[in-house]
Design a protein around this motif. Structure first.
Motif: not given
Length: 337
Positions: A198-205, A277-279, A326-330
């Motif tokens: 999913m995009a959020l995981w890929k972007f965070t990674e 928001v992710l940044e 919350r996702f980034v923290e996890w």
């Protein structure tokens, strides 16, 4: 809240939504039989880690069977000694883009597998079967938000076509066999223990590794991002409220026991806002690689949740400004980054 279903069969129990649902059901006192074939579409270790967490938290309330529900003989044999009061069928071959590469995986899991679960529900006279559909059934619909009454006969990916076919097969079983069912058109679900594709995981990674983020359609994308806790609250609310049945299989009847709902956040966020928001959550700026639209993808999704709110009281409460951190923290904790 006490449930009318003391024991629930959950397919896809090692998956993102399946594991979260199993956890929530057991937390309120129910038992879960979870099945999953642990395929390697994404890292199997992540699936095993979800299962380990469930076993550690809930002990003998949780029974896990490594099983492919598309294998009819294995499904019948492995479940022969198990009783359950309801089914939540979340297992499927996921992913829009992967359906362009491996179509047979979707036919096996999403079509043959769905029929197997319908037959299981029919044979066991299950009082309620909740199953996963997808917002992908709306195809390239330009009318926003998407409403359950909108046309869904122009899918733009094989994945979407299989999910719409699931709804039609379920409609048939509700009509012919009075099998009570609720189909849930999931929008973009995210949160802790999410999926690596999913995009959020890929972007965070990529952001944390200092690598460019691939942004499709040059960033002109919108998604109805829905936090996992809100999704699970909605699934349970639907599970507890099977659709009404008038008791007669009438041709053209409108009260067969089958409901289909959108389950989303009722907000459509611009992709570039999500990246902002992710940044902020990661504490660094992203390098963006702007690319054209991918085959099978759609520019916007947006859930009209009027029907599910009316019938179940579903009311999502988590904006991306809360859910993404919350996702980034996890993610940092899980990966050690």
């Amino acid at each position: 809240m006490a449930s009318r279903y003391p024991k629930v069969l959950v397919t896809g129990a090692a998956g993102f939504i399946g594991a979260a649902l199993a956890d929530a059901l057991m937390a309120r006192g129910q038992s879960v039989i979870g099945i999953d074939n642990l395929n390697d579409y994404y890292a199997v270790q992540l699936k095993r880690d979800r299962l380990s967490q469930l076993a550690a938290r809930h002990g003998d309330r949780f029974t896990f069977l490594e099983l492919d529900f598309a294998d009819t003989a294995a499904l019948d044999q492995d479940l022969s000694g198990h009783e359950f009061d309801a089914i939540v069928h979340l297992g499927a071959q996921a992913g829009v883009r992967y359906s362009l590469q491996n179509p047979h995986a979707y036919v096996r899991s999403n079509l043959s597998g769905h029929v197997n679960m319908l037959e299981l529900g029919r044979a066991r006279q299950t009082p309620h079967l909740v199953y996963a559909s997808s917002s992908s059934v709306y195809g390239g619909n330009e009318k926003l938000p998407f409403a359950v009454e909108d046309r869904t006969d122009h899918p733009v990916s094989l994945y979407a076509a299989t999910k719409r076919a699931d709804e039609l097969m379920s409609e048939t079983y509700a009509h012919l066999f009075r099998l009570p069912q609720t189909g849930l058109r999931f929008f973009t679900v995210y949160g802790p223990w999410g999926r690596p594709d999913m995009a959020l995981w890929k972007f965070t990674e990529r952001l944390l590794a200092g690598r460019p983020i691939e942004v499709f359609n040059n960033g002109q994308m919108q998604r109805d991002f829905t936090y996992i806790d809100d999704i699970i609250a909605g699934v349970i609310a639907c599970l507890d409220r099977p659709p009404a049945d008038d008791g007669a299989a009438k041709p053209g009847g409108s009260t067969k026991p089958h409901a289909v709902y959108n389950i989303g956040n009722n907000r459509s966020e611009k992709l570039m806002r999500m990246i902002e928001v992710l940044e902020e959550a990661c504490g660094r700026k992203a390098e963006l690689s702007m690319l054209p639209m991918q085959s099978g993808d759609v520019p916007a999704t947006y859930a009209d949740i009027t029907a599910i709110a009316r019938d179940t009281g579903y009311a999502p409460t988590t904006p991306i400004e809360v859910g993404i951190p919350r996702f980034v923290e996890w993610y940092r904790s899980y990966t050690g980054q």
